[in-house]
Write a protein that holds these residues in place. Structure first.
Motif, mmCIF file in Angstrom:
data_model
loop_
_atom_site.group_PDB
_atom_site.id
_atom_site.type_symbol
_atom_site.label_atom_id
_atom_site.label_comp_id
_atom_site.label_asym_id
_atom_site.label_seq_id
_atom_site.Cartn_x
_atom_site.Cartn_y
_atom_site.Cartn_z
ATOM 1 N N ASN A 134 38.774 38.039 24.860
ATOM 2 C CA ASN A 134 39.500 38.195 25.985
ATOM 3 C C ASN A 134 39.863 36.861 26.506
ATOM 4 O OD1 ASN A 134 41.237 38.870 28.620
ATOM 5 N ND2 ASN A 134 39.102 40.340 29.651
ATOM 6 N N HIS A 135 40.861 35.954 27.309
ATOM 7 C CA HIS A 135 41.365 34.907 27.750
ATOM 8 C C HIS A 135 41.241 34.848 29.478
ATOM 9 C CE1 HIS A 135 45.031 36.363 28.138
ATOM 10 N NE2 HIS A 135 45.296 36.879 28.025
ATOM 11 N N GLY A 136 41.683 33.252 30.133
ATOM 12 C CA GLY A 136 41.083 33.088 31.091
ATOM 13 C C GLY A 136 41.659 34.321 31.871
ATOM 14 N N TYR A 137 42.850 34.460 31.733
ATOM 15 C CA TYR A 137 44.489 35.149 32.683
ATOM 16 C C TYR A 137 43.597 36.429 32.687
ATOM 17 C CZ TYR A 137 48.427 36.900 34.581
ATOM 18 O OH TYR A 137 49.197 37.657 35.076
ATOM 19 N N GLY A 138 43.975 36.810 30.918
ATOM 20 C CA GLY A 138 43.362 38.734 30.973
ATOM 21 C C GLY A 138 41.701 38.653 31.520
ATOM 22 N N ILE A 139 40.932 38.038 31.718
ATOM 23 C CA ILE A 139 39.981 37.975 32.505
ATOM 24 C C ILE A 139 40.054 38.664 33.904
ATOM 25 C CG2 ILE A 139 37.881 37.381 33.641
ATOM 26 C CD1 ILE A 139 37.674 35.746 30.913
ATOM 27 N N MET A 140 40.994 37.332 34.957
ATOM 28 C CA MET A 140 41.527 37.332 36.223
ATOM 29 C C MET A 140 42.049 38.617 36.204
ATOM 30 S SD MET A 140 42.770 33.680 36.332
ATOM 31 C CE MET A 140 43.255 34.081 37.492
ATOM 32 N N GLN A 141 42.868 39.277 35.237
ATOM 33 C CA GLN A 141 43.517 40.433 35.654
ATOM 34 C C GLN A 141 42.588 41.645 35.170
ATOM 35 O OE1 GLN A 141 45.946 40.045 32.203
ATOM 36 N NE2 GLN A 141 47.836 40.260 34.189
ATOM 37 N N GLN A 142 41.309 41.596 34.715
ATOM 38 C CA GLN A 142 39.998 42.782 33.770
ATOM 39 C C GLN A 142 39.935 42.798 35.562
ATOM 40 O OE1 GLN A 142 38.642 43.543 30.961
ATOM 41 N NE2 GLN A 142 39.649 43.817 29.871
ATOM 42 N N VAL A 143 39.249 41.582 36.088
ATOM 43 C CA VAL A 143 38.581 42.204 37.508
ATOM 44 C C VAL A 143 39.545 42.345 38.733
ATOM 45 C CG1 VAL A 143 36.692 40.017 39.328
ATOM 46 C CG2 VAL A 143 37.301 40.012 36.495
ATOM 47 N N GLU A 144 40.437 42.277 38.639
ATOM 48 C CA GLU A 144 41.492 42.347 40.085
ATOM 49 C C GLU A 144 41.678 44.072 39.424
ATOM 50 O OE1 GLU A 144 44.522 40.808 42.572
ATOM 51 O OE2 GLU A 144 43.814 39.292 41.020
ATOM 52 N N GLU A 145 41.286 44.944 38.708
ATOM 53 C CA GLU A 145 41.871 46.173 38.252
ATOM 54 C C GLU A 145 40.977 46.352 38.267
ATOM 55 O OE1 GLU A 145 43.017 47.882 34.547
ATOM 56 O OE2 GLU A 145 44.573 46.590 34.401
ATOM 57 N N ARG A 146 39.789 46.095 37.763
ATOM 58 C CA ARG A 146 38.549 47.084 38.207
ATOM 59 C C ARG A 146 37.730 47.226 39.380
ATOM 60 N NH1 ARG A 146 35.514 44.784 33.026
ATOM 61 N NH2 ARG A 146 35.496 46.912 31.406
ATOM 62 N N THR A 147 38.252 46.262 40.695
ATOM 63 C CA THR A 147 37.909 46.332 41.459
ATOM 64 C C THR A 147 38.870 46.911 42.116
ATOM 65 O OG1 THR A 147 38.136 43.984 42.198
ATOM 66 C CG2 THR A 147 35.701 43.842 41.194
ATOM 67 N N LYS A 148 39.776 46.936 42.337
ATOM 68 C CA LYS A 148 41.337 47.304 42.895
ATOM 69 C C LYS A 148 41.601 46.291 43.969
ATOM 70 C CE LYS A 148 39.728 52.508 42.068
ATOM 71 N NZ LYS A 148 38.548 52.254 41.385
ATOM 72 N N GLY A 149 41.326 45.072 43.288
ATOM 73 C CA GLY A 149 42.042 44.151 43.760
ATOM 74 C C GLY A 149 41.562 43.434 44.919
ATOM 75 N N ARG A 150 39.789 43.760 44.995
ATOM 76 C CA ARG A 150 38.735 43.587 45.833
ATOM 77 C C ARG A 150 37.871 41.912 45.942
ATOM 78 N NH1 ARG A 150 33.578 43.666 46.435
ATOM 79 N NH2 ARG A 150 32.807 44.871 43.950
ATOM 80 N N VAL A 151 37.806 42.206 44.132
ATOM 81 C CA VAL A 151 37.608 40.857 43.994
ATOM 82 C C VAL A 151 38.390 39.781 43.160
ATOM 83 C CG1 VAL A 151 36.239 39.483 41.834
ATOM 84 C CG2 VAL A 151 35.120 41.156 43.651
#
Length: 106
Positions: free
Chosen positions: A20-37
């Motif tokens: 994964n690349h930086g932007y993809g990581i940012m998207q996955q984290v936000e998706e996994r935490t439902k926007g909390r992180v």
């Protein structure tokens, strides 16, 4: 085992079970935490540098054509650290659940 992982580090490692690349990581984290992180670029790239230094992740590929996009991947050591953290969090959860159940019976 070392110190507990920060929540950001935990989710970054989870996001790197596949390249994964930086932007993809940012998207996955936000998706996994439902926007909390929501990771900012500074937080993310600081964490990636730390994870690289600890050898918990590695550079998987680099595209020299488009803005030098880098893909990262978790290492075997990183997976070991992640598994230890999951076990630690599971113990916290179980102890908390049991304590709350006992409290309700009093």
């Amino acid at each position: 085992m070392g110190a507990p992982l920060t929540e950001s580090m935990f989710y970054i490692l989870l996001s790197l079970l596949q390249p994964n690349h930086g932007y993809g990581i940012m998207q996955q984290v936000e998706e996994r935490t439902k926007g909390r992180v929501a990771l900012g670029a500074g937080t993310l790239y600081g964490a990636l540098n730390t994870l690289l230094e600890k050898k918990w992740i590695m550079l998987h590929s680099q595209d020299d054509q488009s803005r030098k996009k880098k893909e990262y991947l978790i290492t075997a050591l990183g997976k070991e650290v992640l598994n230890e953290e999951i076990a630690r969090l599971g113990e916290l959860f179980e102890n908390g659940r049991k304590a709350m159940e006992n409290d309700e019976k009093i």
